[in-house]
Design a protein around this motif. Structure first.
Motif, PDB file in Angstrom:
ATOM      1  N   MET A 209       0.845  -1.197   0.000  1.00 29.60           N
ATOM      2  CA  MET A 209       0.000   0.000   0.000  1.00 29.60           C
ATOM      3  C   MET A 209       0.888   1.257   0.000  1.00 29.60           C
ATOM      4  N   ASN A 210       0.610   2.227  -0.864  1.00 31.70           N
ATOM      5  CA  ASN A 210       1.460   3.419  -0.861  1.00 31.70           C
ATOM      6  C   ASN A 210       1.142   4.344   0.321  1.00 31.70           C
ATOM      7  N   ILE A 211       1.977   5.332   0.505  1.00 36.26           N
ATOM      8  CA  ILE A 211       1.867   6.166   1.713  1.00 36.26           C
ATOM      9  C   ILE A 211       0.513   6.862   1.809  1.00 36.26           C
ATOM     10  N   SER A 212       0.072   7.417   0.662  1.00 35.22           N
ATOM     11  CA  SER A 212      -1.191   8.140   0.662  1.00 35.22           C
ATOM     12  C   SER A 212      -2.351   7.255   1.099  1.00 35.22           C
ATOM     13  N   ASP A 213      -2.385   6.034   0.578  1.00 35.24           N
ATOM     14  CA  ASP A 213      -3.465   5.112   0.929  1.00 35.24           C
ATOM     15  C   ASP A 213      -3.404   4.743   2.413  1.00 35.24           C
ATOM     16  N   ARG A 214      -2.170   4.504   2.878  1.00 30.33           N
ATOM     17  CA  ARG A 214      -2.011   4.158   4.292  1.00 30.33           C
ATOM     18  C   ARG A 214      -2.493   5.293   5.182  1.00 30.33           C
ATOM     19  N   LEU A 215      -2.104   6.504   4.802  1.00 29.06           N
ATOM     20  CA  LEU A 215      -2.513   7.682   5.573  1.00 29.06           C
ATOM     21  C   LEU A 215      -4.025   7.821   5.578  1.00 29.06           C
ATOM     22  N   GLN A 216      -4.609   7.607   4.408  1.00 29.64           N
ATOM     23  CA  GLN A 216      -6.047   7.727   4.248  1.00 29.64           C
ATOM     24  C   GLN A 216      -6.758   6.761   5.192  1.00 29.64           C
ATOM     25  N   LYS A 217      -6.255   5.537   5.231  1.00 34.75           N
ATOM     26  CA  LYS A 217      -6.873   4.493   6.056  1.00 34.75           C
ATOM     27  C   LYS A 217      -6.764   4.855   7.540  1.00 34.75           C
ATOM     28  N   ILE A 218      -5.564   5.273   7.936  1.00 31.26           N
ATOM     29  CA  ILE A 218      -5.353   5.638   9.337  1.00 31.26           C
ATOM     30  C   ILE A 218      -6.222   6.841   9.716  1.00 31.26           C
ATOM     31  N   ALA A 219      -6.330   7.800   8.776  1.00 29.45           N
ATOM     32  CA  ALA A 219      -7.117   9.000   9.043  1.00 29.45           C
ATOM     33  C   ALA A 219      -8.603   8.664   9.232  1.00 29.45           C
ATOM     34  N   GLU A 220      -9.103   7.746   8.398  1.00 28.63           N
ATOM     35  CA  GLU A 220     -10.513   7.345   8.520  1.00 28.63           C
ATOM     36  C   GLU A 220     -10.769   6.673   9.865  1.00 28.63           C
ATOM     37  N   GLN A 221      -9.839   5.772  10.212  1.00 31.18           N
ATOM     38  CA  GLN A 221      -9.942   5.073  11.489  1.00 31.18           C
ATOM     39  C   GLN A 221      -9.895   6.068  12.643  1.00 31.18           C
ATOM     40  N   ASN A 222      -9.074   7.098  12.452  1.00 30.14           N
ATOM     41  CA  ASN A 222      -8.834   8.071  13.513  1.00 30.14           C
ATOM     42  C   ASN A 222     -10.113   8.789  13.946  1.00 30.14           C
ATOM     43  N   VAL A 223     -10.961   9.140  12.955  1.00 31.30           N
ATOM     44  CA  VAL A 223     -12.204   9.838  13.296  1.00 31.30           C
ATOM     45  C   VAL A 223     -13.043   8.949  14.229  1.00 31.30           C
ATOM     46  N   GLU A 224     -13.069   7.651  13.910  1.00 32.89           N
ATOM     47  CA  GLU A 224     -13.791   6.702  14.793  1.00 32.89           C
ATOM     48  C   GLU A 224     -13.130   6.632  16.164  1.00 32.89           C
ATOM     49  N   ASN A 225     -11.789   6.578  16.161  1.00 35.02           N
ATOM     50  CA  ASN A 225     -11.051   6.500  17.429  1.00 35.02           C
ATOM     51  C   ASN A 225     -11.366   7.688  18.342  1.00 35.02           C
ATOM     52  N   ILE A 226     -11.431   8.880  17.721  1.00 34.23           N
ATOM     53  CA  ILE A 226     -11.716  10.077  18.524  1.00 34.23           C
ATOM     54  C   ILE A 226     -13.124   9.999  19.109  1.00 34.23           C
ATOM     55  N   GLU A 227     -14.063   9.592  18.260  1.00 35.70           N
ATOM     56  CA  GLU A 227     -15.447   9.472  18.738  1.00 35.70           C
ATOM     57  C   GLU A 227     -15.550   8.495  19.906  1.00 35.70           C
ATOM     58  N   GLN A 228     -14.857   7.371  19.728  1.00 34.37           N
ATOM     59  CA  GLN A 228     -14.890   6.342  20.755  1.00 34.37           C
ATOM     60  C   GLN A 228     -14.254   6.850  22.059  1.00 34.37           C
ATOM     61  N   ALA A 229     -13.099   7.480  21.925  1.00 29.66           N
ATOM     62  CA  ALA A 229     -12.402   7.994  23.108  1.00 29.66           C
ATOM     63  C   ALA A 229     -13.273   9.000  23.846  1.00 29.66           C
TER      64      ALA A 229
END
Lengths: 377, 251
Positions: free
Chosen positions: A1-21
């Motif tokens: 997976m290239n950097i942009s895709d990896r970042l995109q995936k982590i960023a999407e997950q992050n919004v959920e992580n913040i909500e959960q936290a």
């Protein structure tokens, strides 16, 4: 997976992580400037979010309240907050600003009407006998505000741990940026900006650190760029001046379109943030000292910026220096005179000073200047 | 071999042909209009050349349409000015929609430059709008301004604001030649600030369409106390520079 895709995936997950936290009772605290120690938020188990506006779209909304002739960064930041269009502002329970420039401090007064905004009184110089004690007291006040918001008492032990974690993050950022000391630069300036920008929002600091270390290691092994961008002849540009993020990176893009590279940024979204907090000193003193010494143009005088620039021009083998000013940013605009003079005298290279905003309307005018500058080097 | 340079500006397009020695063989000019590439085609059809280089704001369009190399206006003007004045160190170019000051090193390389192009303030367009507001033809606007006995202070540099300032000056009963003189002076003051930022001493080579205006160059000389050097045809300097760069690239 290239950097942009990896970042995109982590960023999407992050919004959920913040909500959960947040659902679990954690607070999120929004920051607007490099001067505010995020360590205090981290120590109180809160998520620090960098909210400095870098996109053009919320500016129209901001101009319903703020004057047009104001720096786009201030308008963008305000516009995001009042239009409710930024999930990170929405997630923040408390906003924190500093009295850096006139525009910002007056904007924060209005921002406070929308969401609780704590403003730290930042002195205008870095004098250790007068300014430092004042700043130290401001940090005490800020600590109380954070404790009240989060319900967590910030012990020395907690603060030490937070400093260690944030020092680690800054080392990872440095490791990533330093990759471009190599010639040709393994990372395009636009790639670098994207990674640094997106990592800032991650609720889990360790994830961001791991990603940056991974990318740095990969980039150090070989270029992460397409073959045609790997020529050692590409001119190497150091970008200094105002902060740049996704959406306000048009100058970096034009430089790349002209066949050159922005190898590193000296600004507060780049190398300026790479300090280390002294882990052996009492934590609050160490934070106050280090953050106050940030070489920003709001400080008078601001000689440390010049020293940093000189060091970077050598280390990154820069062919040229582009000094970027957002329209109506008086401090960086005026300081450009000193920067030009200093770089010419000390490094023997001309600088290009550009004054623009976030809109795309002057792209072609900027291109002429940048092309002509590259022709000169 | 013959070499061509084409300068696609906001108001006019110029094409200059030079021979192996760099001597100008011919030059052509047309208004840019709304389709700069069509105009460029017309001009290139009139001339015979082996190599061409493009400059001006339309250079990138030209590059795509004709697969020709390009150079910025800055470098092209510097090269063109040196052809007329080999010792040139400071160039002021005021065109239809931008103005620039260029400082050269002894070697002829560009040392520093300043540009004003975010709005029409201090450019040919500004003078055009003002000439119209005062009922003058642009071609002799400068001559009329020179006839003024006195000058009126015009403080607005923005084309839109200056137009309304002119309207109120007319309403106050000022002589239109005096207002014209004031407008010319305001353009010069802006240019001087730009020149002094890059090089505060030495002769100034003045190029671009506005260099044809006798009042602008006269006031410029008066206010700076520096010698103003004007090429025979100041409008073709950019295109000439591009032609010479095309020659040097291919020789």
């Amino acid at each position: 997976m290239n950097i942009s895709d990896r970042l995109q995936k982590i960023a999407e997950q992050n919004v959920e992580n913040i909500e959960q936290a947040k659902a679990e009772g954690k607070s999120a605290i929004g920051f607007y400037c490099l001067f505010t120690p995020t360590e205090l938020a981290v120590a109180a188990n809160a998520i620090p979010l960098p909210l400095c506006g870098t996109r053009n779209d919320p500016i129209a909304k901001a101009e319903e309240t703020l004057p047009r002739n104001l720096c786009p960064l201030i308008k963008s930041s305000f516009g995001f907050a009042v239009s409710g269009s930024c999930p990170f502002v929405e997630a923040s329970d408390l906003l924190v600003g500093d009295t850096t420039c006139d525009g910002k401090k007056k904007m924060f007064e209005l921002l406070n009407r929308h969401k609780k905004t704590h403003v730290l009184h930042l002195p205008s110089n870095q004098d250790s006998s007068t300014s430092l004690p004042l700043w130290r007291k401001e940090l005490d006040k800020f600590r109380d505000v954070v404790e009240e918001q989060t319900g967590v008492t910030i012990s020395e032990e907690r603060l030490k741990d937070a400093i260690k974690l944030m020092n680690h993050e800054r080392r990872a950022r440095k490791q990533l940026m330093d990759v471009n000391k190599n010639k040709p630069a393994p990372l395009a300036g636009s790639q670098l900006i994207e990674i640094l920008f997106k990592v800032g929002f991650l609720a889990d600091k360790k994830k961001g650190i791991a990603l940056m270390e991974e990318v740095a290691a990969e980039a150090a092994k070989g270029s992460l760029r397409p073959e045609e961008e790997r020529s050692a002849d590409r001119k190497r540009i150091l970008l200094t001046g105002v902060p740049v993020g996704l959406g306000s990176d048009k100058v970096i893009k034009i430089v790349e379109q002209c066949g050159a590279d922005v190898v590193v940024c000296e600004n507060c979204t780049g190398y300026k943030q790479l300090f280390q907090i002294d882990e052996d000193k009492p934590s609050m003193d160490a934070l106050a000292e280090q953050y106050l010494s940030t070489p920003c143009s709001v400080m008078s005088p601001n000689t440390q910026r010049l020293e940093l620039l000189k060091e970077m021009v050598t280390e990154f083998q820069a062919d040229g220096v582009i000094d970027l000013t957002w329209q109506a940013c008086h401090t960086y605009n005026i300081e450009s005179f000193t920067v030009e003079e200093f770089i010419q005298e000390e490094c023997g290279i001309p600088t290009l000073h550009l004054e623009t905003d976030y809109a795309e309307s002057d792209t072609e005018q900027l291109r002429v200047r940048i092309e002509a500058y590259l022709e000169m080097l | 071999m013959q070499y061509a340079g084409i300068d696609i500006g906001s108001r006019t397009v110029e094409l200059v042909l030079v021979d192996e020695t760099g001597t100008i063989l011919e030059s052509f000019q047309e208004d840019t209009g709304f389709d700069p590439i069509a105009v460029a085609k017309t001009l290139t059809n009139k001339a015979e050349f082996d190599h061409i280089m493009a400059t001006g704001y339309g250079r990138n369009l030209f590059e795509i349409a004709f697969e020709a190399p390009t150079v910025t206006e800055i470098k092209a003007h510097a090269r063109g000015a040196l052809a007329y004045f080999p010792d040139a160190r400071v160039i002021l170019d005021i065109g239809g929609q931008d103005s620039k000051a260029i400082a050269l090193l002894k070697s002829g390389k560009v040392q520093k430059f300043e540009m004003n192009d975010r709005c029409a303030a201090g450019t040919g367009k500004f003078l055009e709008v003002m000439a119209k507001a005062l009922g003058y033809e642009i071609d002799n606007f400068g001559d009329h301004a020179l006839q003024a006995q006195d000058k009126v202070q015009v403080s607005s540099m923005c084309t839109v604001f200056a137009e309304s300032e002119v309207t109120s000056l007319i309403a106050k009963g000022y002589d239109r030649s005096e207002i014209a003189r004031g407008l010319h002076t305001s353009v010069v003051r802006r240019a001087i600030a730009m020149i002094n930022r890059i090089c505060p001493t030495g002769d100034i080579v003045f190029t671009g369409g506005v260099a044809k205006n006798p009042c602008i160059s006269g006031v410029l000389e008066q206010e700076t106390g520096r010698t103003i050097l004007r090429p025979h045809d100041p409008q073709i300097v950019g295109a000439l520079g591009a032609a010479l760069l095309a020659k040097e690239k291919n020789q």
